[in-house]
Design a protein around this motif. Structure first.
Motif, PDB file in Angstrom:
ATOM      1  N   TYR A 302       0.851  -1.189   0.000  1.00  0.00           N
ATOM      2  CA  TYR A 302       0.000   0.000   0.000  1.00  0.00           C
ATOM      3  C   TYR A 302       0.891   1.245   0.000  1.00  0.00           C
ATOM      4  O   TYR A 302       1.173   1.838   1.047  1.00  0.00           O
ATOM      5  CB  TYR A 302      -0.899  -0.042   1.242  1.00  0.00           C
ATOM      6  CG  TYR A 302      -1.830   1.119   1.354  1.00  0.00           C
ATOM      7  CD1 TYR A 302      -2.658   1.487   0.284  1.00  0.00           C
ATOM      8  CD2 TYR A 302      -1.881   1.869   2.524  1.00  0.00           C
ATOM      9  CE1 TYR A 302      -3.504   2.564   0.400  1.00  0.00           C
ATOM     10  CE2 TYR A 302      -2.736   2.941   2.641  1.00  0.00           C
ATOM     11  CZ  TYR A 302      -3.544   3.291   1.583  1.00  0.00           C
ATOM     12  OH  TYR A 302      -4.386   4.355   1.693  1.00  0.00           O
ATOM     13  N   PRO A 303       1.376   1.623  -1.182  1.00  0.00           N
ATOM     14  CA  PRO A 303       2.355   2.714  -1.263  1.00  0.00           C
ATOM     15  C   PRO A 303       1.905   4.010  -0.592  1.00  0.00           C
ATOM     16  O   PRO A 303       2.716   4.695   0.014  1.00  0.00           O
ATOM     17  CB  PRO A 303       2.541   2.911  -2.773  1.00  0.00           C
ATOM     18  CG  PRO A 303       2.152   1.612  -3.390  1.00  0.00           C
ATOM     19  CD  PRO A 303       1.097   1.020  -2.514  1.00  0.00           C
ATOM     20  N   GLU A 304       0.649   4.322  -0.682  1.00  0.00           N
ATOM     21  CA  GLU A 304       0.180   5.569  -0.094  1.00  0.00           C
ATOM     22  C   GLU A 304       0.428   5.608   1.422  1.00  0.00           C
ATOM     23  O   GLU A 304       0.562   6.666   2.028  1.00  0.00           O
ATOM     24  CB  GLU A 304      -1.322   5.701  -0.373  1.00  0.00           C
ATOM     25  CG  GLU A 304      -1.824   7.108  -0.237  1.00  0.00           C
ATOM     26  CD  GLU A 304      -3.311   7.193  -0.588  1.00  0.00           C
ATOM     27  OE1 GLU A 304      -3.778   6.390  -1.425  1.00  0.00           O
ATOM     28  OE2 GLU A 304      -3.983   8.059  -0.013  1.00  0.00           O
ATOM     29  N   GLY A 305       0.498   4.418   2.006  1.00  0.00           N
ATOM     30  CA  GLY A 305       0.704   4.351   3.449  1.00  0.00           C
ATOM     31  C   GLY A 305       2.027   4.943   3.899  1.00  0.00           C
ATOM     32  O   GLY A 305       2.144   5.447   5.025  1.00  0.00           O
ATOM     33  N   ILE A 306       3.023   4.918   3.019  1.00  0.00           N
ATOM     34  CA  ILE A 306       4.329   5.475   3.437  1.00  0.00           C
ATOM     35  C   ILE A 306       4.184   6.991   3.575  1.00  0.00           C
ATOM     36  O   ILE A 306       4.772   7.610   4.461  1.00  0.00           O
ATOM     37  CB  ILE A 306       5.472   5.080   2.465  1.00  0.00           C
ATOM     38  CG1 ILE A 306       6.828   5.244   3.148  1.00  0.00           C
ATOM     39  CG2 ILE A 306       5.451   5.865   1.157  1.00  0.00           C
ATOM     40  CD1 ILE A 306       7.997   4.617   2.388  1.00  0.00           C
ATOM     41  N   TYR A 307       3.368   7.543   2.712  1.00  0.00           N
ATOM     42  CA  TYR A 307       3.109   8.985   2.755  1.00  0.00           C
ATOM     43  C   TYR A 307       2.348   9.338   4.037  1.00  0.00           C
ATOM     44  O   TYR A 307       2.714  10.275   4.757  1.00  0.00           O
ATOM     45  CB  TYR A 307       2.321   9.346   1.497  1.00  0.00           C
ATOM     46  CG  TYR A 307       1.693  10.702   1.483  1.00  0.00           C
ATOM     47  CD1 TYR A 307       2.453  11.837   1.197  1.00  0.00           C
ATOM     48  CD2 TYR A 307       0.329  10.858   1.736  1.00  0.00           C
ATOM     49  CE1 TYR A 307       1.868  13.089   1.178  1.00  0.00           C
ATOM     50  CE2 TYR A 307      -0.265  12.095   1.708  1.00  0.00           C
ATOM     51  CZ  TYR A 307       0.504  13.210   1.439  1.00  0.00           C
ATOM     52  OH  TYR A 307      -0.071  14.449   1.423  1.00  0.00           O
ATOM     53  N   GLU A 308       1.336   8.562   4.318  1.00  0.00           N
ATOM     54  CA  GLU A 308       0.540   8.815   5.531  1.00  0.00           C
ATOM     55  C   GLU A 308       1.426   8.687   6.774  1.00  0.00           C
ATOM     56  O   GLU A 308       1.350   9.505   7.686  1.00  0.00           O
ATOM     57  CB  GLU A 308      -0.594   7.783   5.649  1.00  0.00           C
ATOM     58  CG  GLU A 308      -1.463   7.638   4.436  1.00  0.00           C
ATOM     59  CD  GLU A 308      -2.633   8.610   4.423  1.00  0.00           C
ATOM     60  OE1 GLU A 308      -2.617   9.541   5.247  1.00  0.00           O
ATOM     61  OE2 GLU A 308      -3.523   8.428   3.589  1.00  0.00           O
ATOM     62  N   ALA A 309       2.251   7.645   6.777  1.00  0.00           N
ATOM     63  CA  ALA A 309       3.110   7.418   7.952  1.00  0.00           C
ATOM     64  C   ALA A 309       4.095   8.569   8.127  1.00  0.00           C
ATOM     65  O   ALA A 309       4.296   9.068   9.241  1.00  0.00           O
ATOM     66  CB  ALA A 309       3.843   6.086   7.804  1.00  0.00           C
TER      67      ALA A 309
END
Ligand code: BGC
Length: 412
Positions: A302-309
């Motif tokens: 879930y690539p977007e999760g790195i941004y959220e994190a």
């Protein structure tokens, strides 16, 4: 005029993909997972008790083949390399330090320095000496000074060759597995011990932070936090609860105990935290798809999760962030196109966070090599470089060459 406008546009397109000047591009390995033959380690003993799928044996034999592996790091063009020290090699018996092991680690670090590669060194990556686990264990208060003594000795002996210090790797993982589920050493299922161990290891961290700074005042010291993303529908109550509990467990529980004792925030991001409630999964899956045949650990990319994190960590901790690990267990031979996509997509989101103001100083792919994946053994393949475990031959995958291009371009 139009020509200059065209140049201006071109400049913007090109620069837009560039990471900040001086960005640190790295790959990571850990000692136990690659060195092999760590006989004095509690995990070695754990394997002999049949608690893991495979025994680590000689693993990748990084201990002897480190120069070959550093050739690969150099070929990639990395300006930093993350590795770790095995406490059980440095202090195989309580209070007795192995000059031979220390010398060998000096050689390893010096070899990286000779190649102009910065060293990012983790001192405790989940494994401890057998004597430590038998006599102490982090649930006992006496563990703090024993750990601090190991740190002091190692920093005195090796600190001049270390650019970034990471005292611990993701301590909440082995604490949870070692004291709640019982799947890691010391194999206890005791919430009280878990709580004691959390307090003690956090104190040991703070003590270590101080020791490192007293020996090397300008040292850059921190640790890594596992920061998978559990936002699976915060809108409902259960979703909010899971998000809150996972955030507390992964990050807050430890971070609040070590306040003002981190010079950077080491963030390990892998996946969307899976919660076994079917309907939540479907909302967030993208092109990687869950649990496909190339993903034997059943992870959800879930690539977007790195941004959220990153956004969350930067907002909460307001310090430079290093993405200390990011990778996926694709088992698909040398032509690992999904891994290429995985890396690029994640980096796109890292860049987005940078563009929006987050101070990200570096990124490590996990991992340089296929390696020994703890309870799962050798089956999961995380490497940019494939290992043939029969011959120990190293074979760079497609992702290796693509990551090399990214590094060369300082961007995508
Ligand atoms: C750990 C590594 C492990 C990787 C993949 C990380 O959280 O630091 O040791 O191999 O996850 O599971």
């Amino acid at each position: 005029m139009q020509f200059f406008y065209f140049l201006f546009l071109l400049y913007n397109v090109v620069m837009d993909n560039k990471f900040p000047k001086g960005f640190l591009w790295g790959v990571a390995v850990s000692s136990y997972q690659t060195e092999g033959n760590n006989f004095n380690s509690d995990w070695w003993e754990w394997e002999q008790k049949g608690k893991t799928k495979d025994k680590s044996g000689i693993a990748c034999d990084y201990w002897n083949k480190y120069k070959e592996d550093h050739d690969l790091v150099q070929e990639l063009g990395c300006n930093i390399f993350r590795l770790s020290l095995e406490w059980s090699r440095i202090e195989p018996e309580e209070g007795k330090f192995s000059e031979e092991a220390i010398k060998h680690y000096r050689d390893i670090l010096q070899d990286l320095k000779n190649r102009n590669i910065k060293t990012q060194v983790t001192f405790w990556w989940w494994t401890s000496p057998i004597w430590f686990q038998d006599k102490y264990g982090f649930h006992k208060k006496s563990s703090i000074s024993v750990f601090a003594r190991y740190i002091e000795k190692s920093v005195k002996e090796l600190g001049d060759l270390i650019d970034m210090f990471q005292v611990l790797n993701e301590p909440m993982v082995p604490l949870g597995q070692g004291y709640l589920t019982g799947l890691f050493p010391p194999g206890k299922k005791n919430p009280f011990y878990f709580w004691q161990a959390l307090k003690n290891i956090a104190k040991a961290y703070v003590e270590s932070y101080k020791i490192i700074h007293s020996i090397k005042p300008d040292a850059i010291v921190g640790m890594t936090h596992l920061y998978n993303w559990y936002d699976s529908g915060k809108s409902n109550i259960l979703g909010k609860m899971i998000y809150g509990v996972s955030k507390w467990f992964q990050v807050i529980a430890f971070s609040r105990r070590i306040k003002n004792h981190q010079d950077f925030f080491g963030l390990n991001y892998y996946r969307l935290g899976k919660i076994n409630l079917r309907h939540w999964k479907s909302e967030k899956i993208n092109f990687f798809i869950e649990e496909n045949e190339n993903n034997i650990m059943g992870w959800i990319a879930y690539p977007e999760g790195i941004y959220e994190a990153i956004k969350e960590a930067y907002q909460d901790y307001k310090m430079p962030i290093f993405i200390t690990e990011n990778g996926f267990p694709f088992d698909i031979g040398l032509d690992d196109y999904p891994r290429v996509l995985f890396i690029k997509e994640h980096l796109r989101y890292v860049k987005k966070a940078i563009d929006e103001g987050a101070n990200i100083i570096g990124y490590n792919c996990w991992s340089l090599l296929d390696n020994y994946e703890w309870l799962y053994g050798f089956a999961p393949r995380f490497g940019l470089v494939e290992i043939d475990y029969k011959t120990l031959e190293r074979k760079p995958r497609k992702s290796f060459y693509e990551y090399k291009k990214i590094i060369q371009n300082n961007g995508l």
